[in-house]
Scaffold this active site. Structure first.
Site, short mmCIF file in Angstrom:
data_model
loop_
_atom_site.label_atom_id
_atom_site.label_comp_id
_atom_site.label_asym_id
_atom_site.label_seq_id
_atom_site.Cartn_x
_atom_site.Cartn_y
_atom_site.Cartn_z
N ASP A 118 0.82 -1.20 0.00
CA ASP A 118 0.00 0.00 0.00
C ASP A 118 0.86 1.26 0.00
O ASP A 118 0.56 2.23 -0.71
CB ASP A 118 -0.91 0.00 1.23
CG ASP A 118 -2.03 -1.02 1.12
OD1 ASP A 118 -2.67 -1.31 2.16
OD2 ASP A 118 -2.27 -1.53 0.02
N HIS A 226 -4.95 -10.06 7.58
CA HIS A 226 -4.86 -10.81 6.33
C HIS A 226 -4.70 -12.30 6.60
O HIS A 226 -4.27 -13.05 5.74
CB HIS A 226 -3.68 -10.32 5.49
CG HIS A 226 -3.74 -8.86 5.22
ND1 HIS A 226 -3.01 -7.94 5.94
CD2 HIS A 226 -4.46 -8.15 4.32
CE1 HIS A 226 -3.28 -6.73 5.49
NE2 HIS A 226 -4.16 -6.82 4.52
N THR A 455 7.96 -5.38 -5.57
CA THR A 455 8.06 -3.94 -5.33
C THR A 455 9.14 -3.28 -6.19
O THR A 455 9.21 -2.05 -6.23
CB THR A 455 8.38 -3.67 -3.85
OG1 THR A 455 9.59 -4.34 -3.50
CG2 THR A 455 7.27 -4.18 -2.95
#
Length: 594
Positions: A118, A226, A455
């Site tokens: 995020d 999660h 990423t």
């Protein structure tokens, strides 16, 4: 024994889009952007970027936590919510679409929970939006109180306390405050709240089997949202005992996660995780309030009980405690039409809703397509040579990078960088406007993001986007050495801002920070640009090699034993040093030959 869970769904891949369709049919004040399945954005039906005269407040993340975040879209709370796939950070294009759809001249505040995906995705979207002329601020919320004080840069996870931050920010924005003031109110609220969760069962993802990780008679303390394991497994206890443990953990004077001491006023939120009956949540609330008052000496001004941020069908609850004062209570009490704060369903629902078209980027006109110039100028030739040399250096280093990464990561750094470098070489032949340095740098970032997983692509796109924004400050498409140096400095700052790493963290920045420092120093000392560039590339190489002596504080390497880290340098730093030095030598050769 694991078994197939029973779900009221159709195709597991469609659960998020079908949820959004049902949500906007239920609540007249909500709409969604016409971008399914890639773009999943819920927004206020009464807001358009062309007319909205208040600060837009946007949040979101992976789905599976409903009603967070789309259920909190409404006047007085969120202006839009960005929905990712289940437990998956939303893509950058979705976040950008949401920003463009609702952000007017007052700007936009992004409220982001502290998870790596995020942070990077919202961070890149923020940089892109800034480069398009939008005013953007971002507040990261990490309210988890279950884990020990953070190691490295990972920090505390974002949990249900984020909902309270949404309400504070939304009320501040509705009151007409400036972007800076709304961001300040949200940041202050985020620093006042702590959360801890308790699970009685694990959650089941759509289309998957139910795990039997948590056996009968056991509970997990301090779990994430999660389905990841908690901080500890314990025997099931009466709710009185569980509530006492959670309150003590959040309010611990040793960790000091929240600035709450005896005599303070607080707000309490009891949040169901998806599979807990409201009866059990109310029991927890009824036990928590007197404990806060009598055992901890706190005045409880507000109590919110319900399911605000869930984990699919997980049984359990979390507790959030926020320090309250007059201003925070005013924001929490301010009116809102967000359906799950909750409020009543008011207004007439139209017989049909036509999705809002996705707005175009401000960067380019709809009919304008970037392409390689038919004829290159001097800068274009030099830039082409530098890009080609840098990409080829990374390609030739693939096996070495994979070898190093197999010891300290997941073994694919070389393959990932290879895909990015190959894409750059291919795209440069067709699309890069090489005579325009800023636009070319921007396209490099886009090429890498499209093909690099994890990423890495996001990091390099943030890097290029920040450089692009800095280079665009010049009215000329021809760049000086000092402008390139300043762009490198801006890129490093952006990667550090959104990733949290800095010098000594054993990342690619350990190659780039020394290079930037030497480049600025040599240029300021009067060295010619070639000499300064080459010397800075040597600093990059030395910096990358020095990572072999560093303790990792970011990424997967932070979980690797020190003795293994000491056997190899950081692959990301070595890749950065390789392309940087190759580019420097290529520029030197090109300039000396001309």
């Amino acid at each position: 024994m694991a078994f197939q869970a029973k779900k009221l769904i159709n195709d597991p891949n469609d659960v998020v889009t079908e949820y959004i369709e049902g949500l906007v049919e239920t609540y007249p004040g909500l709409q969604y952007l016409d971008g399914f399945p890639e773009i999943k954005v819920v927004l206020r039906a009464d807001v358009s970027s062309s007319t909205y005269d208040k600060v837009a407040v946007i949040s979101g993340g992976g789905s599976g936590h409903e009603p967070y975040a789309a259920g909190f879209v409404g006047e007085g709370m969120l202006t839009a919510a960005i929905c990712g796939d289940v437990f998956t950070s939303p893509p950058v294009d979705s976040i950008l679409a949401g920003i463009r759809a609702v952000t007017g001249p007052m700007g936009c505040l992004l409220i982001v929970m502290n998870y790596t995906g995020d942070r990077f995705n919202f961070g890149l979207a923020a940089e892109q939006a800034k480069s398009e002329g939008y005013k953007i601020e971002m507040v990261i919320v990490g309210d988890d109180c279950a884990l020990p004080p953070r190691r490295g840069i990972v920090g505390r996870r974002g949990l249900a306390g984020t909902i309270l931050v949404h309400k504070v920010a939304g009320a501040a924005a509705a009151g007409g405050l400036s972007l800076a003031d709304v961001a300040a109110e949200a940041k202050r609220a985020s620093e006042m709240v702590g959360t801890m969760g308790v699970a009685l069962s694990v959650c089941t993802l759509p289309g998957q089997v139910t795990s039997d990780r948590l056996g009968p008679g056991k509970i997990e303390l301090g779990l994430g949202i999660h389905g990841e394991p908690g901080a500890a497994v314990a025997d099931l206890q009466p709710v009185d005992v569980v509530v006492t443990h959670v309150l003590n953990q959040i309010l611990s004077s040793e960790t000091q996660y929240v600035p709450i001491t005896r005599g303070c006023r607080v707000v309490l939120m009891i949040n169901g995780l998806g599979g807990t009956p409201i009866m059990e949540l109310m029991i927890a609330s009824g036990k928590a309030v007197p404990k806060l008052q009598l055992e901890h000496g706190l005045a409880v001004d507000r109590v919110y009980t319900g399911s605000f941020m869930t984990s699919l069908d997980m049984a359990g609850f979390s507790m959030s405690i926020m320090k309250a004062d007059k201003k925070i209570l005013q924001h929490l009490d301010a009116p809102t039409k967000a359906p799950y704060w909750p409020v009543g369903v008011d207004g007439d629902r139209p017989p049909a809703k036509i999705p809002v078209p996705i707005p175009p980027s401000r960067l380019t006109k709809s009919d304008e397509v970037l392409s390689r110039p038919q004829e290159l100028n001097r800068q274009g030739f030099i830039l082409e040579a530098a890009i080609e040399a840098a990409a080829n250096a990374v390609i030739s280093l693939r096996d070495n990078l994979n070898g190093w990464d197999s010891k300290v990561g997941d073994g694919d750094c070389g393959s990932t960088m290879f895909r990015g470098a190959t894409a750059i070489l291919e795209d440069m032949k067709k699309y890069y406007p090489l005579n325009d340095a800023a636009e070319t740098v921007n396209e490099i970032g886009s090429s890498m993001r499209k093909v690099m997983g994890g990423t890495s692509g996001i990091i390099y796109d943030i890097f290029c986007k920040a450089a692009y924004t800095k280079l665009k400050e010049s009215s000329s498409s021809l760049m000086t050495a000092k402008q390139w140096a300043d762009a490198l400095e801006a890129s490093i700052a952006a990667v550090s801002k959104y990733g949290g790493a800095s010098a000594g963290y054993r990342t690619l920045l350990d190659a780039l920070i020394p290079a930037s420092k030497v480049l600025q120093e040599r240029l300021n000392a009067g060295d010619d640009s070639i000499t300064a560039f080459v010397l800075s590339s040597e600093a990059a190489q030395n910096g990358a090699e020095s990572t072999i002596h560093m303790q990792a504080q970011a990424g997967r390497s932070s979980y690797v034993p020190v003795e293994i880290l000491a056997s190899v340098p950081d692959p990301g730093a070595m890749a950065a040093a390789a392309w940087y030095r190759a580019a420097a030598l290529a520029v030197k050769q090109k300039l000396q030959a001309s």
